[in-house]
Motif scaffolding. Structure first.
Motif, PDB file in Angstrom:
ATOM      1  N   UNK A 124       1.031  -1.197  -0.265  1.00 57.12           N
ATOM      2  CA  UNK A 124      -0.105   0.136  -0.106  1.00 57.12           C
ATOM      3  C   UNK A 124       0.883   1.080   0.144  1.00 57.12           C
ATOM      4  N   UNK A 125       1.905   1.247   0.798  1.00 54.32           N
ATOM      5  CA  UNK A 125       2.622   2.479   0.877  1.00 54.32           C
ATOM      6  C   UNK A 125       3.406   2.617  -0.117  1.00 54.32           C
ATOM      7  N   UNK A 126       3.963   1.729  -1.102  1.00 48.65           N
ATOM      8  CA  UNK A 126       4.781   1.606  -2.189  1.00 48.65           C
ATOM      9  C   UNK A 126       3.934   2.367  -3.035  1.00 48.65           C
ATOM     10  N   UNK A 127       2.596   2.048  -3.083  1.00 50.30           N
ATOM     11  CA  UNK A 127       1.676   2.758  -4.189  1.00 50.30           C
ATOM     12  C   UNK A 127       1.629   4.243  -3.899  1.00 50.30           C
ATOM     13  N   UNK A 128       1.440   4.532  -2.655  1.00 47.46           N
ATOM     14  CA  UNK A 128       1.323   5.872  -2.447  1.00 47.46           C
ATOM     15  C   UNK A 128       2.375   6.653  -2.603  1.00 47.46           C
ATOM     16  N   UNK A 129       3.590   6.144  -2.255  1.00 47.60           N
ATOM     17  CA  UNK A 129       4.855   6.718  -2.487  1.00 47.60           C
ATOM     18  C   UNK A 129       5.051   7.040  -4.055  1.00 47.60           C
ATOM     19  N   UNK A 130       4.727   6.037  -4.840  1.00 44.69           N
ATOM     20  CA  UNK A 130       4.826   6.400  -6.123  1.00 44.69           C
ATOM     21  C   UNK A 130       3.914   7.346  -6.793  1.00 44.69           C
ATOM     22  N   UNK A 131       2.637   7.391  -6.365  1.00 44.80           N
ATOM     23  CA  UNK A 131       1.784   8.303  -6.704  1.00 44.80           C
ATOM     24  C   UNK A 131       2.071   9.817  -6.294  1.00 44.80           C
ATOM     25  N   UNK A 132       2.749   9.819  -5.065  1.00 42.86           N
ATOM     26  CA  UNK A 132       3.087  11.208  -4.870  1.00 42.86           C
ATOM     27  C   UNK A 132       4.499  11.529  -5.772  1.00 42.86           C
ATOM     28  N   UNK A 133       5.339  10.528  -6.125  1.00 43.91           N
ATOM     29  CA  UNK A 133       6.415  11.208  -6.991  1.00 43.91           C
ATOM     30  C   UNK A 133       5.945  11.452  -8.427  1.00 43.91           C
ATOM     31  N   UNK A 134       4.745  10.793  -8.875  1.00 48.52           N
ATOM     32  CA  UNK A 134       4.245  10.908 -10.059  1.00 48.52           C
ATOM     33  C   UNK A 134       3.614  12.341 -10.028  1.00 48.52           C
TER      34      UNK A 134
END
Length: 206
Positions: free
Chosen positions: A30-40
């Motif tokens: 879950x946290x991996x996805x949210x971190x990627x979303x933030x970077x995007x």
């Protein structure tokens, strides 16, 4: 007044509301996805910054006892992106990242809240099978007015070749999902938001 007596006089001192426990715990995927979303979002020219999470209280008609009447269900949103407009900052993207064990009704409640905003909603589900499960849940529970556009049987989704076709053939005709994109996690982690505008009409506030 010493520190102990000051704390004891606080109206909700017995609740000890700030115990430092992480809300999401150790949900690495879950946290991996949210971190990627933030970077995007930070990398997009029209999205200036991002925060996570947004929290809202659900007013759904739950069957709760008197003992728990003050504990309204809490809905959390995983990431958000904003853009500058002539009227100031506006919410442009708002996304949720359901966990593997999250109930379809909980996801439905969050999507209802997404639909109340002017943002593009992004729902990153664990995989394509869970997207199919969720859509079939909407069909069988008749939680949408236009559930008739959804396939009758869960197995019928297997003939849809990819996520883009799913949106074009099915999702775009469901009013509940207007302005909302359904991503499987792997597609999002591999492609980010590159295909977002192919799946959902992205609003602009120029």
């Amino acid at each position: 007044m010493n520190e102990e007596s000051s704390y004891a006089s606080y109206p909700h001192s017995e609740c000890k509301p700030f115990d430092g426990t992480a809300v999401l715990g150790d949900h690495r995927d879950h946290n991996l996805v949210t971190r990627r979303a933030k970077a995007e979002l930070i990398g997009l020219p029209d999205a200036d910054w991002t925060v996570a999470p947004h929290i809202v209280y659900s007013c759904a008609d739950y069957d709760i006892t008197d003992d728990s009447s003050s504990r309204l269900p809490v809905l959390g949103f995983g990431f958000a992106g904003f853009e500058y407009t002539i009227d100031g900052q506006r919410l442009r993207y708002l996304g949720i990242v359901p966990n593997w064990d999250e109930e379809p009704f909980e996801i439905y409640l969050q999507i209802v809240q997404l639909g109340k905003t002017a943002a593009t909603g992004v729902v990153v589900l664990p995989n394509r099978e869970q997207i199919y499960d969720f859509l079939h849940f909407l069909k069988t529970t008749e939680l949408t007015q236009d559930h008739g556009v959804l396939p009758e049987e869960r197995d019928e989704y297997s003939s849809v070749p990819n996520v883009r076709a799913l949106h074009e053939q099915i999702v775009s005709d469901v009013q509940l999902l207007d302005g909302i994109v359904l991503f499987p996690r792997r597609k999002f982690l591999d492609e980010g938001f590159d295909t977002l505008d192919h799946l959902v009409s992205v609003p602009t506030y120029a």
